[in-house]
Scaffold this motif. Structure first.
Motif, PDB file in Angstrom:
ATOM      1  N   PRO A  68       0.817  -1.210   0.000  1.00  0.00           N
ATOM      2  CA  PRO A  68       0.000   0.000   0.000  1.00  0.00           C
ATOM      3  C   PRO A  68       0.856   1.268   0.000  1.00  0.00           C
ATOM      4  O   PRO A  68       1.967   1.256   0.525  1.00  0.00           O
ATOM      5  N   PHE A  69       0.324   2.343  -0.602  1.00  0.00           N
ATOM      6  CA  PHE A  69       0.873   3.682  -0.341  1.00  0.00           C
ATOM      7  C   PHE A  69       0.200   4.131   0.970  1.00  0.00           C
ATOM      8  O   PHE A  69      -0.186   3.274   1.776  1.00  0.00           O
ATOM      9  N   PHE A  70      -0.021   5.446   1.164  1.00  0.00           N
ATOM     10  CA  PHE A  70      -0.562   5.883   2.455  1.00  0.00           C
ATOM     11  C   PHE A  70      -1.998   5.413   2.702  1.00  0.00           C
ATOM     12  O   PHE A  70      -2.847   5.465   1.810  1.00  0.00           O
ATOM     13  N   VAL A  71      -2.246   4.951   3.933  1.00  0.00           N
ATOM     14  CA  VAL A  71      -3.587   4.625   4.400  1.00  0.00           C
ATOM     15  C   VAL A  71      -3.770   5.402   5.720  1.00  0.00           C
ATOM     16  O   VAL A  71      -2.806   5.536   6.491  1.00  0.00           O
ATOM     17  N   ALA A  72      -4.974   5.913   5.944  1.00  0.00           N
ATOM     18  CA  ALA A  72      -5.177   6.766   7.128  1.00  0.00           C
ATOM     19  C   ALA A  72      -5.289   5.918   8.395  1.00  0.00           C
ATOM     20  O   ALA A  72      -6.365   5.425   8.738  1.00  0.00           O
ATOM     21  N   THR A  73      -4.163   5.714   9.075  1.00  0.00           N
ATOM     22  CA  THR A  73      -4.151   4.912  10.311  1.00  0.00           C
ATOM     23  C   THR A  73      -3.320   5.638  11.376  1.00  0.00           C
ATOM     24  O   THR A  73      -2.714   6.666  11.106  1.00  0.00           O
ATOM     25  N   LYS A  74      -3.275   4.984  12.538  1.00  0.00           N
ATOM     26  CA  LYS A  74      -2.470   5.521  13.641  1.00  0.00           C
ATOM     27  C   LYS A  74      -1.001   5.669  13.218  1.00  0.00           C
ATOM     28  O   LYS A  74      -0.328   6.622  13.577  1.00  0.00           O
ATOM     29  N   MET A  75      -0.522   4.704  12.422  1.00  0.00           N
ATOM     30  CA  MET A  75       0.887   4.723  12.018  1.00  0.00           C
ATOM     31  C   MET A  75       1.222   5.980  11.215  1.00  0.00           C
ATOM     32  O   MET A  75       2.269   6.592  11.410  1.00  0.00           O
ATOM     33  N   THR A  76       0.357   6.370  10.299  1.00  0.00           N
ATOM     34  CA  THR A  76       0.661   7.519   9.425  1.00  0.00           C
ATOM     35  C   THR A  76       0.166   8.835  10.024  1.00  0.00           C
ATOM     36  O   THR A  76       0.508   9.900   9.520  1.00  0.00           O
ATOM     37  N   ARG A  77      -0.644   8.734  11.060  1.00  0.00           N
ATOM     38  CA  ARG A  77      -1.238   9.918  11.710  1.00  0.00           C
ATOM     39  C   ARG A  77      -2.030  10.765  10.720  1.00  0.00           C
ATOM     40  O   ARG A  77      -2.113  11.976  10.849  1.00  0.00           O
ATOM     41  N   ILE A  78      -2.576  10.120   9.693  1.00  0.00           N
ATOM     42  CA  ILE A  78      -3.436  10.857   8.751  1.00  0.00           C
ATOM     43  C   ILE A  78      -4.851  10.770   9.302  1.00  0.00           C
ATOM     44  O   ILE A  78      -5.395   9.662   9.432  1.00  0.00           O
ATOM     45  N   ARG A  79      -5.421  11.922   9.635  1.00  0.00           N
ATOM     46  CA  ARG A  79      -6.753  11.896  10.257  1.00  0.00           C
ATOM     47  C   ARG A  79      -7.857  12.002   9.222  1.00  0.00           C
ATOM     48  O   ARG A  79      -8.928  11.440   9.393  1.00  0.00           O
ATOM     49  N   LYS A  80      -7.572  12.783   8.140  1.00  0.00           N
ATOM     50  CA  LYS A  80      -8.624  13.003   7.139  1.00  0.00           C
ATOM     51  C   LYS A  80      -8.351  12.117   5.927  1.00  0.00           C
ATOM     52  O   LYS A  80      -7.435  12.399   5.145  1.00  0.00           O
ATOM     53  N   PRO A  81      -9.132  11.042   5.751  1.00  0.00           N
ATOM     54  CA  PRO A  81      -8.902  10.193   4.583  1.00  0.00           C
ATOM     55  C   PRO A  81      -9.242  10.939   3.287  1.00  0.00           C
ATOM     56  O   PRO A  81     -10.117  11.800   3.295  1.00  0.00           O
ATOM     57  N   THR A  82      -8.535  10.608   2.225  1.00  0.00           N
ATOM     58  CA  THR A  82      -8.829  11.177   0.905  1.00  0.00           C
ATOM     59  C   THR A  82      -8.859  10.017  -0.083  1.00  0.00           C
ATOM     60  O   THR A  82      -8.642   8.873   0.311  1.00  0.00           O
ATOM     61  N   LEU A  83      -9.067  10.334  -1.369  1.00  0.00           N
ATOM     62  CA  LEU A  83      -9.122   9.258  -2.364  1.00  0.00           C
ATOM     63  C   LEU A  83      -7.805   8.466  -2.399  1.00  0.00           C
ATOM     64  O   LEU A  83      -7.806   7.236  -2.440  1.00  0.00           O
ATOM     65  N   ASP A  84      -6.685   9.179  -2.336  1.00  0.00           N
ATOM     66  CA  ASP A  84      -5.397   8.478  -2.421  1.00  0.00           C
ATOM     67  C   ASP A  84      -4.868   8.040  -1.047  1.00  0.00           C
ATOM     68  O   ASP A  84      -3.909   7.277  -0.975  1.00  0.00           O
TER      69      ASP A  84
END
Ligand SMILES: NC(=O)c1ccc[n+]([C@@H]2O[C@H](COP(=O)([O-])OP(=O)(O)OC[C@H]3O[C@@H](n4cnc5c(N)ncnc54)[C@H](OP(=O)(O)O)[C@@H]3O)[C@@H](O)[C@H]2O)c1
Length: 313
Positions: free
Chosen positions: A235-251
């Motif tokens: 996978p590329f980026f997925v919105a999880t605790k590991m990446t600290r991405i809070r706002k999911p987007t298409l990519d």
């Protein structure tokens, strides 16, 4: 005399014309066939998918490592939705109990848990005891850790322990848990797009994920004939605790959206980005790399030529 030479050349070109025509036409036809093949394959993978392959017919139990959060938790939920009894393996017993309870309540499936720290190497007898006698249909080697923040290799805080932990969690775990391979129908190894190319400042993570990808693809070749499917998932980026991405987007999708897409590729691709926008990103990355290599090669040739002409002056 000059006129005669020219008319001979013209005659030669006229004679060669059909040859040029057929070489050009065959090249175009081959290109069109290749493009059509790629389009049909893409349609088969990303539109039709292979969603029905993963069912308890492969074996009653599904095992997921790192099952209490992010991508692993989404795999556990999706496999429980498909009717698998779930064996959840992760670090904290409390979190494992929470996930197990919610799977039982929502999907009415049997669950078991094993609490272990994959940073340690003495945990495998406990896992072996927990898995013994289970008819395992699917194994998801998902557990993984990354950097707390991108950093130069020698500046990583507490480097010794960092290395031991990352190698144990990201590499030893997949080798050790795969020892239970006989009898398992499908193994999904969650590597990363960071394993496709070296990623500076995440060098160790990227290298461990490249190991996982190679291990997975090699194993698939060794055991294909026995009907075992082993898939390397990048996978590329997925919105999880590991990446600290809070706002999911298409990519950068939610783990649920990512896992739902990924599971349709099982049995169709032994190495996959798992999610259409990530597959497109992979193609774009490759094209950029090819362009870069071509540019640097041409620049080197230009510099060599200039150097040679300066010497001759
Ligand atoms: N997220 C992404 O963008 C991304 C992209 C490419 C690849 N990946 C890969 O996908 C996998 C899952 O990533 P994620 O983003 O879902 O991670 P995450 O949200 O951090 O979840 C990791 C899971 O692994 C467990 N875990 C971590 N360290 C452990 C240890 N030492 N022993 C036992 N369990 C441990 C965690 O348990 P606790 O809850 O107790 O911490 C959690 O359940 C990883 O292999 C990662 O490299 C992720």
């Amino acid at each position: 005399m000059e006129m005669l030479k020219l008319s001979n050349k013209g005659e030669m070109i006229r004679r060669a014309e059909p040859l040029f025509f057929w070489v050009g036409a065959s090249t175009l036809a081959l290109l069109a066939l290749w493009l059509l093949y790629r389009l049909l394959t893409g349609f088969r993978i990303w539109v039709l998918g292979n969603g029905r392959l993963l069912s308890p017919k492969l074996g009653k139990w599904a095992v997921v490592t790192g099952a209490t959060d992010g991508i692993g938790k989404s795999y556990a939920e999706e496999l429980a939705r498909r009717g698998f009894a779930m064996m959840l393996i992760s670090r904290s017993q409390e979190k494992l109990d929470d996930v197990a309870k919610s799977l039982e309540a929502e999907f009415g499936v049997e669950t078991r848990t094993i609490a272990v720290d994959f940073g340690k190497t003495d945990i495998y007898p406990k896992i072996e005891a927990g898995l013994s006698g289970l008819e395992i249909g699917v194994l998801v080697n998902n557990v993984g850790v990354s950097y707390p923040y991108p950093e130069y290799y020698l500046h990583i805080p507490d480097l010794d322990n960092f290395l031991t932990n990352m190698i144990n969690v990201n590499m030893t775990s997949v080798c050790q848990v795969s020892l239970f391979l006989p009898g398992i129908g499908v193994i999904l190894n969650i590597s990363s797009a960071s394993g496709m190319y070296p990623v500076p400042l995440l060098t160790v993570y990227s290298a461990t994920k490249a190991f996982m990808d190679f291990f997975s693809r090699g194993l698939q070749e060794e055991y294909r004939r026995q009907g075992i499917i082993i898939q390397s998932v990048l996978p590329f980026f997925v919105a999880t605790k590991m990446t600290r991405i809070r706002k999911p987007t298409l990519d950068k999708p939610t783990p649920d959206r990512y896992v739902a897409a990924e599971l349709t590729t099982v049995g169709l691709q032994s190495q996959t980005n798992g999610y259409f926008p990530h597959a497109v990103m992979n193609i774009l990355t490759r094209m950029n790399r090819l362009q870069r290599t071509g540019y640097l090669h041409r620049r080197k040739l230009r510099e060599m030529k200039n150097g040679a002409s300066l010497k001759n002056e």
